[in-house]
Design a protein around this motif. Structure first.
Motif, PDB file in Angstrom:
ATOM      1  N   LEU A   1      12.711  46.252  12.422  1.00 41.96           N
ATOM      2  CA  LEU A   1      12.740  46.755  11.056  1.00 41.96           C
ATOM      3  C   LEU A   1      11.608  46.182  10.018  1.00 41.96           C
ATOM      4  CD1 LEU A   1      16.690  46.763  10.807  1.00 41.96           C
ATOM      5  CD2 LEU A   1      15.301  48.818  11.208  1.00 41.96           C
ATOM      6  N   THR A   2      10.619  46.955   9.559  1.00 44.06           N
ATOM      7  CA  THR A   2       9.551  46.295   9.156  1.00 44.06           C
ATOM      8  C   THR A   2       8.809  46.965   7.873  1.00 44.06           C
ATOM      9  OG1 THR A   2       7.334  45.452   9.970  1.00 44.06           O
ATOM     10  CG2 THR A   2       7.994  47.494  10.965  1.00 44.06           C
ATOM     11  N   TYR A   3       8.013  46.282   7.259  1.00 43.14           N
ATOM     12  CA  TYR A   3       7.289  46.868   6.424  1.00 43.14           C
ATOM     13  C   TYR A   3       5.765  47.076   6.841  1.00 43.14           C
ATOM     14  CZ  TYR A   3      10.959  46.096   2.929  1.00 43.14           C
ATOM     15  OH  TYR A   3      12.041  45.999   2.328  1.00 43.14           O
ATOM     16  N   GLN A   4       5.384  46.647   7.961  1.00 44.28           N
ATOM     17  CA  GLN A   4       4.282  46.469   8.829  1.00 44.28           C
ATOM     18  C   GLN A   4       4.195  47.516   9.804  1.00 44.28           C
ATOM     19  OE1 GLN A   4       2.144  44.532   6.930  1.00 44.28           O
ATOM     20  NE2 GLN A   4       3.799  43.616   5.717  1.00 44.28           N
ATOM     21  N   LYS A   5       4.171  48.732   9.472  1.00 44.69           N
ATOM     22  CA  LYS A   5       3.922  49.701  10.214  1.00 44.69           C
ATOM     23  C   LYS A   5       2.823  49.797  11.119  1.00 44.69           C
ATOM     24  CE  LYS A   5       3.792  54.816  10.384  1.00 44.69           C
ATOM     25  NZ  LYS A   5       3.728  56.171   9.702  1.00 44.69           N
TER      26      LYS A   5
END
Length: 155
Positions: free
Chosen positions: A109-113
């Protein structure tokens, strides 16, 4: 010769890991982890350490979630070491460990796609992940309005 290396985390690393994670948690970039969580999940963690001083420059964890599913979590590399490939190496070591354990599906689960896409992770709908995944979400200040991207790699 590079003075940094990746190894399994040790008890003496917990305070440094906590500090590193809190730097990013305070910016809303990842979930904070309590000392209690770090001590109880220490075996999940790898650290990027300096060979002579043993200072910690990064960390990442592989957490087993279910029968053939694990999560890469708490990836953090000190800003002065970013862009040197250490984050990628930490994730690759977690993926290698997953294979060793017989786990062939790993999510994040990330913001760094873009970072994770370059490693082979694909965006998935959060609903394809088992409910057990969301236990940490209850502690998140953004719950229930999660804006993280779910990504999965199948090896």
């Amino acid at each position: 010769m590079n003075s940094l290396y990746i190894r399994k985390a040790r008890i003496k690393d917990v305070k440094a890991i906590h500090g590193l994670l809190m730097d990013y948690a305070n910016e809303g970039l990842l979930l904070p982890r309590s000392y209690s969580e770090l001590y109880s999940q220490l075996r999940d963690y790898l650290v990027l350490a300096e060979r002579t001083t043993e200072d910690i420059y990064g960390c990442c964890a592989l957490t087993i979630v279910w029968d053939n599913l694990a999560e890469v979590r708490s990836l953090a590399v000190r800003r002065d070491k970013q862009g040197s490939g250490w984050g990628r190496k930490l994730v690759e070591m977690c993926l290698s460990e997953a294979i060793t354990l017989g786990i062939y599906k790993v999510f994040v689960l990330t913001y760094q796609k873009n970072f994770f896409a370059h490693l082979g992770f694909k965006v998935v709908d959060k609903n394809v992940l088992p409910q057990k995944v969301w236990a940490d979400c209850l502690k998140c200040p953004k719950f229930p309005e999660c804006d993280e991207i779910a990504m999965l790699i199948e090896m």
